[in-house]
Design a protein around this motif. Sequence first.
Motif, mmCIF file in Angstrom:
data_model
loop_
_atom_site.group_PDB
_atom_site.id
_atom_site.type_symbol
_atom_site.label_atom_id
_atom_site.label_comp_id
_atom_site.label_asym_id
_atom_site.label_seq_id
_atom_site.Cartn_x
_atom_site.Cartn_y
_atom_site.Cartn_z
ATOM 1 N N ALA A 189 0.827 -1.208 0.000
ATOM 2 C CA ALA A 189 0.000 0.000 0.000
ATOM 3 C C ALA A 189 0.858 1.253 0.000
ATOM 4 O O ALA A 189 0.562 2.229 -0.698
ATOM 5 N N CYS A 190 1.937 1.245 0.765
ATOM 6 C CA CYS A 190 2.821 2.414 0.824
ATOM 7 C C CYS A 190 3.488 2.661 -0.525
ATOM 8 O O CYS A 190 3.528 3.797 -1.017
ATOM 9 N N VAL A 191 4.018 1.592 -1.121
ATOM 10 C CA VAL A 191 4.682 1.736 -2.424
ATOM 11 C C VAL A 191 3.679 2.162 -3.487
ATOM 12 O O VAL A 191 3.942 3.070 -4.290
ATOM 13 N N GLY A 192 2.500 1.526 -3.491
ATOM 14 C CA GLY A 192 1.494 1.839 -4.511
ATOM 15 C C GLY A 192 0.990 3.259 -4.424
ATOM 16 O O GLY A 192 0.802 3.925 -5.452
ATOM 17 N N GLY B 112 8.586 6.372 -12.537
ATOM 18 C CA GLY B 112 9.976 6.691 -12.824
ATOM 19 C C GLY B 112 10.925 6.344 -11.696
ATOM 20 O O GLY B 112 12.089 6.749 -11.709
ATOM 21 N N ASN B 113 10.457 5.576 -10.713
ATOM 22 C CA ASN B 113 11.279 5.222 -9.565
ATOM 23 C C ASN B 113 11.715 3.765 -9.690
ATOM 24 O O ASN B 113 10.913 2.851 -9.523
ATOM 25 N N VAL B 114 13.000 3.553 -9.987
ATOM 26 C CA VAL B 114 13.501 2.203 -10.205
ATOM 27 C C VAL B 114 13.471 1.382 -8.915
ATOM 28 O O VAL B 114 13.207 0.176 -8.941
ATOM 29 N N ALA B 115 13.711 2.020 -7.776
ATOM 30 C CA ALA B 115 13.668 1.296 -6.505
ATOM 31 C C ALA B 115 12.265 0.752 -6.246
ATOM 32 O O ALA B 115 12.101 -0.381 -5.777
ATOM 33 N N TYR B 116 11.247 1.543 -6.562
ATOM 34 C CA TYR B 116 9.871 1.067 -6.417
ATOM 35 C C TYR B 116 9.593 -0.090 -7.369
ATOM 36 O O TYR B 116 8.886 -1.042 -7.028
ATOM 37 N N LEU B 117 10.140 -0.010 -8.575
ATOM 38 C CA LEU B 117 9.922 -1.083 -9.541
ATOM 39 C C LEU B 117 10.543 -2.388 -9.053
ATOM 40 O O LEU B 117 9.930 -3.455 -9.156
ATOM 41 N N LEU B 118 11.744 -2.314 -8.485
ATOM 42 C CA LEU B 118 12.392 -3.515 -7.953
ATOM 43 C C LEU B 118 11.610 -4.066 -6.756
ATOM 44 O O LEU B 118 11.467 -5.277 -6.597
ATOM 45 N N ALA B 119 11.110 -3.162 -5.907
ATOM 46 C CA ALA B 119 10.290 -3.598 -4.774
ATOM 47 C C ALA B 119 9.015 -4.266 -5.268
ATOM 48 O O ALA B 119 8.574 -5.291 -4.726
ATOM 49 N N PHE B 120 8.400 -3.701 -6.301
ATOM 50 C CA PHE B 120 7.187 -4.281 -6.885
ATOM 51 C C PHE B 120 7.473 -5.693 -7.396
ATOM 52 O O PHE B 120 6.683 -6.617 -7.174
ATOM 53 N N ASN B 121 8.619 -5.850 -8.074
ATOM 54 C CA ASN B 121 8.982 -7.172 -8.574
ATOM 55 C C ASN B 121 9.092 -8.172 -7.434
ATOM 56 O O ASN B 121 8.654 -9.320 -7.550
#
Length: 236
Positions: free
Chosen positions: A110-113, A165-174
Amino acid sequence: MTFDPAPRSSVSDHVFGRLRDAVVRGRYAAGDALPSERDLAATFEVNRHAIREALRRLQQLGLVKVSQGGATRALDWRSSAGLDLALALSTSDDVLPVPTIERDVMEMRACVGADASRLAAARAGQAERDAVAAAVDGYAAAVPDLVAMGQADLAFWRRIVEASGNVAYLLAFNSLTAGALAVGHMPPQRRTEELLDVAAHRALSDLIAAGDAAGAERAARALLAVPSSTWEKETR
């Protein structure tokens, strides 16, 4: 402590899995020395190369500290491990010994999203906004098949995270959509209220398209908070 001999296939995997579980479940407390490589090799009936490989992987997960010429000592995974540990456990049909792990993962989601939605509304170009809109159409087209909706919902959120545009969020999502305990593999019934809220998904997509960062963040947080709230009710 005793270990069963390793099977001839996936020898290093077997040793790694048994030692990983022993550390995570507290059979070795933080600071405790594991048996020597020689003793482990004798116990598992494998060569020392397989033991070294298993210990290397344990160190990468933050479960042990390997000292050249000294003892290998267990670490406190709560202060030294990362999300990779949860994934390593979930792919082996094991879980962290934390009763709230499912809730905790969903709260992180929820925080990342929510913040990814805010950033997507603020930063995304037209192509990224169009991709989010197309993804929400695909999700809506899957109604009422909850399994298909769950898959389409993940695709929708991936487009939002990419648009942030946040790569750290994308890696966390993965990471959050990879393991058996992760959101992507939870039974859709646990997220039914969220998955069936087509209007909320469309509203979020529209807010991102309009560049309303604050509104997108609020909408995403409200939408993603539903499963966590449901979990709290079920466990009271």
